[in-house]
Design a protein around this motif. Sequence first.
Motif, PDB file in Angstrom:
ATOM      1  N   ALA A 336      16.771  49.001  49.416  1.00  0.00           N
ATOM      2  CA  ALA A 336      15.561  49.233  50.202  1.00  0.00           C
ATOM      3  C   ALA A 336      14.700  47.975  50.280  1.00  0.00           C
ATOM      4  O   ALA A 336      14.128  47.662  51.335  1.00  0.00           O
ATOM      5  CB  ALA A 336      14.764  50.386  49.596  1.00  0.00           C
ATOM      6  N   ALA A 337      14.594  47.245  49.181  1.00  0.00           N
ATOM      7  CA  ALA A 337      13.780  46.038  49.170  1.00  0.00           C
ATOM      8  C   ALA A 337      14.347  44.973  50.113  1.00  0.00           C
ATOM      9  O   ALA A 337      13.602  44.255  50.772  1.00  0.00           O
ATOM     10  CB  ALA A 337      13.683  45.488  47.753  1.00  0.00           C
ATOM     11  N   ILE A 338      15.666  44.873  50.189  1.00  0.00           N
ATOM     12  CA  ILE A 338      16.291  43.888  51.070  1.00  0.00           C
ATOM     13  C   ILE A 338      16.140  44.289  52.536  1.00  0.00           C
ATOM     14  O   ILE A 338      15.810  43.463  53.398  1.00  0.00           O
ATOM     15  CB  ILE A 338      17.782  43.721  50.723  1.00  0.00           C
ATOM     16  N   LEU A 339      16.365  45.562  52.852  1.00  0.00           N
ATOM     17  CA  LEU A 339      16.380  46.000  54.251  1.00  0.00           C
ATOM     18  C   LEU A 339      14.975  46.170  54.833  1.00  0.00           C
ATOM     19  O   LEU A 339      14.799  46.098  56.046  1.00  0.00           O
ATOM     20  CB  LEU A 339      17.167  47.303  54.377  1.00  0.00           C
ATOM     21  N   GLY A 340      13.977  46.431  54.000  1.00  0.00           N
ATOM     22  CA  GLY A 340      12.605  46.483  54.478  1.00  0.00           C
ATOM     23  C   GLY A 340      12.127  47.867  54.857  1.00  0.00           C
ATOM     24  O   GLY A 340      12.901  48.825  54.968  1.00  0.00           O
ATOM     25  N   ALA A 341      10.822  47.962  55.098  1.00  0.00           N
ATOM     26  CA  ALA A 341      10.169  49.252  55.309  1.00  0.00           C
ATOM     27  C   ALA A 341      10.552  49.915  56.620  1.00  0.00           C
ATOM     28  O   ALA A 341      10.376  51.129  56.777  1.00  0.00           O
ATOM     29  CB  ALA A 341       8.650  49.063  55.252  1.00  0.00           C
ATOM     30  N   ASP A 342      11.058  49.174  57.594  1.00  0.00           N
ATOM     31  CA  ASP A 342      11.415  49.755  58.879  1.00  0.00           C
ATOM     32  C   ASP A 342      12.807  50.402  58.878  1.00  0.00           C
ATOM     33  O   ASP A 342      13.243  50.915  59.911  1.00  0.00           O
ATOM     34  CB  ASP A 342      11.377  48.687  59.978  1.00  0.00           C
ATOM     35  N   THR A 343      13.488  50.358  57.740  1.00  0.00           N
ATOM     36  CA  THR A 343      14.820  50.955  57.647  1.00  0.00           C
ATOM     37  C   THR A 343      14.785  52.127  56.685  1.00  0.00           C
ATOM     38  O   THR A 343      14.495  51.969  55.491  1.00  0.00           O
ATOM     39  CB  THR A 343      15.852  49.922  57.172  1.00  0.00           C
ATOM     40  N   LEU A 344      15.073  53.329  57.187  1.00  0.00           N
ATOM     41  CA  LEU A 344      15.124  54.531  56.374  1.00  0.00           C
ATOM     42  C   LEU A 344      16.517  54.651  55.756  1.00  0.00           C
ATOM     43  O   LEU A 344      17.525  54.387  56.411  1.00  0.00           O
ATOM     44  CB  LEU A 344      14.832  55.763  57.235  1.00  0.00           C
ATOM     45  N   LEU A 345      16.580  55.085  54.495  1.00  0.00           N
ATOM     46  CA  LEU A 345      17.849  55.194  53.792  1.00  0.00           C
ATOM     47  C   LEU A 345      18.307  56.641  53.693  1.00  0.00           C
ATOM     48  O   LEU A 345      17.505  57.550  53.435  1.00  0.00           O
ATOM     49  CB  LEU A 345      17.727  54.621  52.380  1.00  0.00           C
ATOM     50  N   THR A 346      19.600  56.861  53.916  1.00  0.00           N
ATOM     51  CA  THR A 346      20.259  58.115  53.608  1.00  0.00           C
ATOM     52  C   THR A 346      21.618  57.774  53.026  1.00  0.00           C
ATOM     53  O   THR A 346      21.994  56.601  52.954  1.00  0.00           O
ATOM     54  CB  THR A 346      20.398  59.012  54.848  1.00  0.00           C
ATOM     55  N   GLY A 347      22.378  58.783  52.580  1.00  0.00           N
ATOM     56  CA  GLY A 347      23.716  58.504  52.096  1.00  0.00           C
ATOM     57  C   GLY A 347      24.105  59.379  50.924  1.00  0.00           C
ATOM     58  O   GLY A 347      23.459  60.382  50.621  1.00  0.00           O
ATOM     59  N   PHE A 348      25.192  58.959  50.235  1.00  0.00           N
ATOM     60  CA  PHE A 348      25.735  59.803  49.172  1.00  0.00           C
ATOM     61  C   PHE A 348      26.611  58.996  48.226  1.00  0.00           C
ATOM     62  O   PHE A 348      27.067  57.896  48.553  1.00  0.00           O
ATOM     63  CB  PHE A 348      26.527  60.966  49.770  1.00  0.00           C
ATOM     64  N   TYR A 349      26.848  59.578  47.048  1.00  0.00           N
ATOM     65  CA  TYR A 349      27.808  59.034  46.093  1.00  0.00           C
ATOM     66  C   TYR A 349      29.159  59.688  46.350  1.00  0.00           C
ATOM     67  O   TYR A 349      29.246  60.914  46.494  1.00  0.00           O
ATOM     68  CB  TYR A 349      27.306  59.218  44.660  1.00  0.00           C
ATOM     69  N   SER A 350      30.210  58.854  46.417  1.00  0.00           N
ATOM     70  CA  SER A 350      31.452  59.222  47.073  1.00  0.00           C
ATOM     71  C   SER A 350      32.669  59.064  46.167  1.00  0.00           C
ATOM     72  O   SER A 350      32.597  58.483  45.077  1.00  0.00           O
ATOM     73  CB  SER A 350      31.644  58.332  48.309  1.00  0.00           C
ATOM     74  N   ASN A 351      33.819  59.517  46.697  1.00  0.00           N
ATOM     75  CA  ASN A 351      35.119  59.245  46.084  1.00  0.00           C
ATOM     76  C   ASN A 351      35.817  58.059  46.740  1.00  0.00           C
ATOM     77  O   ASN A 351      36.963  57.761  46.410  1.00  0.00           O
ATOM     78  CB  ASN A 351      36.025  60.473  46.176  1.00  0.00           C
TER      79      ASN A 351
END
Length: 378
Positions: A336-351
């Motif tokens: 998040a710190a690298i991508l900045g405040a204008d980028t929202l994060l989503t996702g998951f822990y995977s296989n």
Amino acid sequence: MQIQQSILAAADVARFAPPPLPLPAQLLLAFAAPAFFADDTLAARLRVAYPQALIVGCSTAGEIAGNLVHDERCVLTALAFEHTSVRAVSTVLGTMADSAAAGAALAAQLPHAGLAAVLLLGTGVAINGSALVAALEQGLPPGVPLSGGLAADGGAFARTWTLGPGGRADDQVVAVGLYGSRLALGHGSYGGWRPFGPSRKITRAVDNVLYELDGERALDIYKAYLGSYAADLPASGLLFPFELQGGEAHGGVIRTILGTDDASGSLILAGNVEVDGTLRLMHADTEKLIDGAETAARRAAPAPAPRGQALAILVSCVGRRLVMGDRIDEEVEAVAAILGADTLLTGFYSNGEIAAPAPGAPCRLHNQTMTITVLGEY
């Protein structure tokens, strides 16, 4: 592009009603703990909540939203594009041997005209992820980037789920095609694991089953390195993956051990390995894993830059989560710190994680990496 994100507990699903977006959502990403897939309740409710959206997603070993990692939650991220259209397709994966055929089938179903990128979500067990990825990429138009990940079930490696056009299933792979000339896209993948021990030559392997290293049974060598951890195989294999020849900086990939066979002395890996190649064992250092997440984020910056808000889809390995423990939020915070405040994060822990390690490189199945896809419009 407009983005809306919601985080649901199990009790919230039945009454969930999203706030309106300025434009109707065209795509809904749903990453949820396995318990949410026990029946059709989640899929049915999402169809009511987002009647015009394509709904895709999968089960997880942890859900990412904002700067945090969640447990036993469903993270919903709705996207309303201004200049981009979407198409979702799916196919059944009967057995692991069908993985390449499944990839070819997805490529055949997606219209090729105007295709700008593909997001792939697959079941996380009984699958040869590298065969799936290779066949799908071969069937796509040259230069179309492919990324995504394999579903998880909290590290159990027993039963995983995907959501696609036909609803939930434990035996399907799903692909989303993104179409248009105004898509801002970036992707990157990196591990941060550290090698130990000598390099070993692969002297016998068939697809993703590793039988011999330096002429000896692979399982025997692996157990000798693991010591007391060998008693907990195959689960402890998440802590000690293999790095294939070349290393990450030179295009190498990391392979996780999914299972063992005492009778044949073999290791079942998450993706293919090649006879006469070399590999070496890896172990983790939490600080190095956080540094690896930062490297992936730097590689994922889109060019040209998105106009307005962007979405970053993070797919990180369940093995990283087991190693990092209570510090797991730190790798997401680093991204998040690298991508900045204008980028929202989503996702998951995977296989398993799917992406090219850097722009212009071929797409591969990875294990034990942080893999990031950034989407926006310009």
